[in-house]
Design a protein around this motif. Structure first.
Motif, PDB file in Angstrom:
ATOM      1  N   SER A  74       0.817  -1.216   0.000  1.00 54.10           N
ATOM      2  CA  SER A  74       0.000   0.000   0.000  1.00 54.10           C
ATOM      3  C   SER A  74       0.853   1.271   0.000  1.00 54.10           C
ATOM      4  N   THR A  75       1.987   1.244   0.691  1.00 50.42           N
ATOM      5  CA  THR A  75       2.889   2.405   0.665  1.00 50.42           C
ATOM      6  C   THR A  75       3.410   2.633  -0.749  1.00 50.42           C
ATOM      7  N   ALA A  76       3.796   1.553  -1.415  1.00 48.61           N
ATOM      8  CA  ALA A  76       4.292   1.664  -2.792  1.00 48.61           C
ATOM      9  C   ALA A  76       3.200   2.195  -3.726  1.00 48.61           C
ATOM     10  N   ILE A  77       1.972   1.737  -3.552  1.00 50.03           N
ATOM     11  CA  ILE A  77       0.869   2.192  -4.396  1.00 50.03           C
ATOM     12  C   ILE A  77       0.602   3.684  -4.200  1.00 50.03           C
ATOM     13  N   MET A  78       0.618   4.138  -2.948  1.00 45.32           N
ATOM     14  CA  MET A  78       0.383   5.560  -2.688  1.00 45.32           C
ATOM     15  C   MET A  78       1.519   6.427  -3.230  1.00 45.32           C
ATOM     16  N   ILE A  79       2.738   5.919  -3.169  1.00 44.90           N
ATOM     17  CA  ILE A  79       3.866   6.670  -3.729  1.00 44.90           C
ATOM     18  C   ILE A  79       3.726   6.770  -5.250  1.00 44.90           C
ATOM     19  N   SER A  80       3.353   5.677  -5.906  1.00 47.08           N
ATOM     20  CA  SER A  80       3.140   5.700  -7.355  1.00 47.08           C
ATOM     21  C   SER A  80       2.033   6.682  -7.721  1.00 47.08           C
ATOM     22  N   THR A  81       0.970   6.662  -6.927  1.00 45.75           N
ATOM     23  CA  THR A  81      -0.168   7.541  -7.191  1.00 45.75           C
ATOM     24  C   THR A  81       0.234   9.011  -7.133  1.00 45.75           C
ATOM     25  N   TYR A  82       0.935   9.398  -6.072  1.00 47.04           N
ATOM     26  CA  TYR A  82       1.299  10.805  -5.919  1.00 47.04           C
ATOM     27  C   TYR A  82       2.517  11.189  -6.744  1.00 47.04           C
ATOM     28  N   LEU A  83       3.276  10.193  -7.190  1.00 47.53           N
ATOM     29  CA  LEU A  83       4.320  10.462  -8.174  1.00 47.53           C
ATOM     30  C   LEU A  83       3.657  10.859  -9.487  1.00 47.53           C
ATOM     31  N   GLY A  84       2.570  10.157  -9.822  1.00 44.82           N
ATOM     32  CA  GLY A  84       1.815  10.496 -11.028  1.00 44.82           C
ATOM     33  C   GLY A  84       1.199  11.875 -10.946  1.00 44.82           C
ATOM     34  N   ARG A  85       0.762  12.272  -9.763  1.00 49.63           N
ATOM     35  CA  ARG A  85       0.162  13.604  -9.570  1.00 49.63           C
ATOM     36  C   ARG A  85       1.222  14.697  -9.389  1.00 49.63           C
ATOM     37  N   ASN A  86       2.464  14.268  -9.253  1.00 46.85           N
ATOM     38  CA  ASN A  86       3.575  15.195  -8.997  1.00 46.85           C
ATOM     39  C   ASN A  86       3.330  15.992  -7.708  1.00 46.85           C
ATOM     40  N   ASP A  87       2.737  15.319  -6.733  1.00 49.24           N
ATOM     41  CA  ASP A  87       2.465  15.933  -5.427  1.00 49.24           C
ATOM     42  C   ASP A  87       3.528  15.429  -4.444  1.00 49.24           C
ATOM     43  N   LYS A  88       4.631  16.153  -4.354  1.00 49.77           N
ATOM     44  CA  LYS A  88       5.760  15.710  -3.543  1.00 49.77           C
ATOM     45  C   LYS A  88       5.450  15.694  -2.048  1.00 49.77           C
ATOM     46  N   THR A  89       4.584  16.602  -1.619  1.00 45.09           N
ATOM     47  CA  THR A  89       4.245  16.666  -0.189  1.00 45.09           C
ATOM     48  C   THR A  89       3.475  15.426   0.245  1.00 45.09           C
ATOM     49  N   LYS A  90       2.423  15.091  -0.500  1.00 42.86           N
ATOM     50  CA  LYS A  90       1.639  13.903  -0.163  1.00 42.86           C
ATOM     51  C   LYS A  90       2.476  12.634  -0.303  1.00 42.86           C
ATOM     52  N   LEU A  91       3.291  12.582  -1.350  1.00 38.63           N
ATOM     53  CA  LEU A  91       4.179  11.431  -1.554  1.00 38.63           C
ATOM     54  C   LEU A  91       5.077  11.251  -0.339  1.00 38.63           C
ATOM     55  N   ASN A  92       5.697  12.325   0.092  1.00 40.99           N
ATOM     56  CA  ASN A  92       6.601  12.285   1.238  1.00 40.99           C
ATOM     57  C   ASN A  92       5.875  11.832   2.507  1.00 40.99           C
ATOM     58  N   ASN A  93       4.677  12.380   2.733  1.00 40.51           N
ATOM     59  CA  ASN A  93       3.930  12.054   3.943  1.00 40.51           C
ATOM     60  C   ASN A  93       3.464  10.599   3.970  1.00 40.51           C
ATOM     61  N   TYR A  94       3.048  10.088   2.818  1.00 38.47           N
ATOM     62  CA  TYR A  94       2.633   8.680   2.756  1.00 38.47           C
ATOM     63  C   TYR A  94       3.831   7.753   2.931  1.00 38.47           C
ATOM     64  N   PHE A  95       4.970   8.123   2.358  1.00 35.52           N
ATOM     65  CA  PHE A  95       6.187   7.335   2.537  1.00 35.52           C
ATOM     66  C   PHE A  95       6.563   7.301   4.014  1.00 35.52           C
ATOM     67  N   GLN A  96       6.561   8.459   4.645  1.00 37.39           N
ATOM     68  CA  GLN A  96       6.911   8.552   6.063  1.00 37.39           C
ATOM     69  C   GLN A  96       5.937   7.744   6.927  1.00 37.39           C
ATOM     70  N   SER A  97       4.649   7.889   6.673  1.00 38.24           N
ATOM     71  CA  SER A  97       3.631   7.181   7.457  1.00 38.24           C
ATOM     72  C   SER A  97       3.707   5.672   7.235  1.00 38.24           C
ATOM     73  N   GLY A  98       3.903   5.267   5.979  1.00 37.02           N
ATOM     74  CA  GLY A  98       4.007   3.838   5.676  1.00 37.02           C
ATOM     75  C   GLY A  98       5.213   3.198   6.320  1.00 37.02           C
ATOM     76  N   PHE A  99       6.321   3.929   6.323  1.00 37.41           N
ATOM     77  CA  PHE A  99       7.548   3.414   6.942  1.00 37.41           C
ATOM     78  C   PHE A  99       7.359   3.246   8.451  1.00 37.41           C
ATOM     79  N   ILE A 100       6.740   4.243   9.074  1.00 42.71           N
ATOM     80  CA  ILE A 100       6.494   4.169  10.525  1.00 42.71           C
ATOM     81  C   ILE A 100       5.568   3.007  10.854  1.00 42.71           C
ATOM     82  N   MET A 101       4.490   2.858  10.081  1.00 44.33           N
ATOM     83  CA  MET A 101       3.531   1.780  10.349  1.00 44.33           C
ATOM     84  C   MET A 101       4.146   0.401  10.107  1.00 44.33           C
TER      85      MET A 101
END
Length: 316
Positions: A74-101
């Motif tokens: 799920s972390t990888a999917i969210m990163i791909s999704t926000y990479l497609g949107r070019n939304d670096k903030t959301k990408l970063n936050n999902y990566f950080q949250s996924g790593f912590i979880m």
């Protein structure tokens, strides 16, 4: 946004680019379990008991993998999704949250298994020498589980950033270390079952470290931003929903293994468990290509879904 692998290749080419390394990675990673089983089968007079111990532990190993899958995919999917949107903030936050979880779930699981190890081993049917060997192995594997979860999430993230070949290289290197480590620790230092577990732990630590180093070097590592508890819970819940189905399937595989083990112990004995353990590893190897293609397509669809490119998303 600069051109990347998602933008520079056709859908068919992308599926090949992502699927082949993913399948290769999964096959090689599965070899870790096969290698452990192979070494367990060469422990002389303890071989049958060692194979039985690993067979009885297979339902628990399936649970470990299932819970690792929960946030890795799920972390990888969210990163791909926000990479497609070019939304670096959301990408970063999902990566950080996924790593912590990932760390929270794996550490909590390992801690609970440590607390209830005796009850778990008894429930799985381990007795006498088999119990001792299973306990020796499990005491180390619960530590390995944490690094395995981290490595699984981070290599999935590397794939999401469009670098499936790097993911494959890291996994191959970790498996090579596992084989060499097992040989030295199990037979060279004559540590037996403990050596097998330590070899696995060493390979998982290396995998996690290599993944971190690669992400940092390529400036893909997340920035530690303060995230409100509400936002963190919302993102974690979104990823939980994405990973839940695949985790459930893996958990059902663990339940199936437990039922099979119980029946084999009832009508057969340790030798039957040992043979089932070997056969099950071969069966899992056959499933890896399907899982690899699925993970590749999920990553590609997530990117174009995030970008809003309906034509390419549909083609996937």
């Amino acid at each position: 946004m600069k051109n990347n692998v998602y933008e520079s290749q056709s859908i068919n080419r992308l599926i090949l680019t992502f699927s082949i390394p993913a399948i290769f990675s999964l096959l090689i990673e599965m070899m870790t379990a096969v290698v452990d089983t192979s070494f367990a089968g060469h422990l002389g007079s303890q071989s049958e008991s060692a194979l039985t111990a690993m067979g009885l532990l297979s339902p628990l190993m399936a649970v470990f993998v299932a819970l690792q899958t929960l946030f890795a995919i799920s972390t990888a999917i969210m990163i791909s999704t926000y990479l497609g949107r070019n939304d670096k903030t959301k990408l970063n936050n999902y990566f950080q949250s996924g790593f912590i979880m990932t760390i929270v779930v794996s550490a909590s699981t390992s801690f609970l298994v440590y607390l209830f190890m005796h009850s778990i081993l008894s429930m799985l049917g381990a007795e006498a020498e088999v119990y001792e060997l299973a306990q020796d192995y499990l005491r180390i594997i619960i530590i390995s589980n944490i690094f395995s979860a981290i490595g699984y999430t981070l290599t999935s993230v590397i794939r999401a950033f469009g670098n499936p070949k790097a993911e494959a290289v890291i996994i191959v290197l970790s498996v090579v270390i596992n084989v060499v480590g097992n040989a030295i620790l199990t037979f060279g230092l004559e540590l037996g079952m403990v050596g097998i577990a330590l070899g696995t732990l060493l390979s998982e630590v290396v995998c996690a470290l290599l993944a971190v180093m690669y992400l940092v070097k390529n400036q893909n590592w997340f920035t530690s931003n303060p995230i409100s508890p509400k936002a963190f819970i919302a993102m974690s819940y979104n990823m939980f929903k994405i990973g839940f189905a695949q985790t459930t399937i893996q958990l059902l595989a663990g339940i199936t293994a437990f039922i099979v083990n119980y029946q084999l112990l009832t009508v057969g004995g340790n030798a039957h468990i040992a043979m089932w353990n070997i056969a099950n590893k071969m069966y899992m190897l056959l499933l890896m290509p399907i899982i690899g293609i699925t993970q590749a397509v999920q990553t590609i669809i997530a990117y174009f879904n995030g970008k809003g490119d309906e034509d390419k998303n549909f083609s996937s």
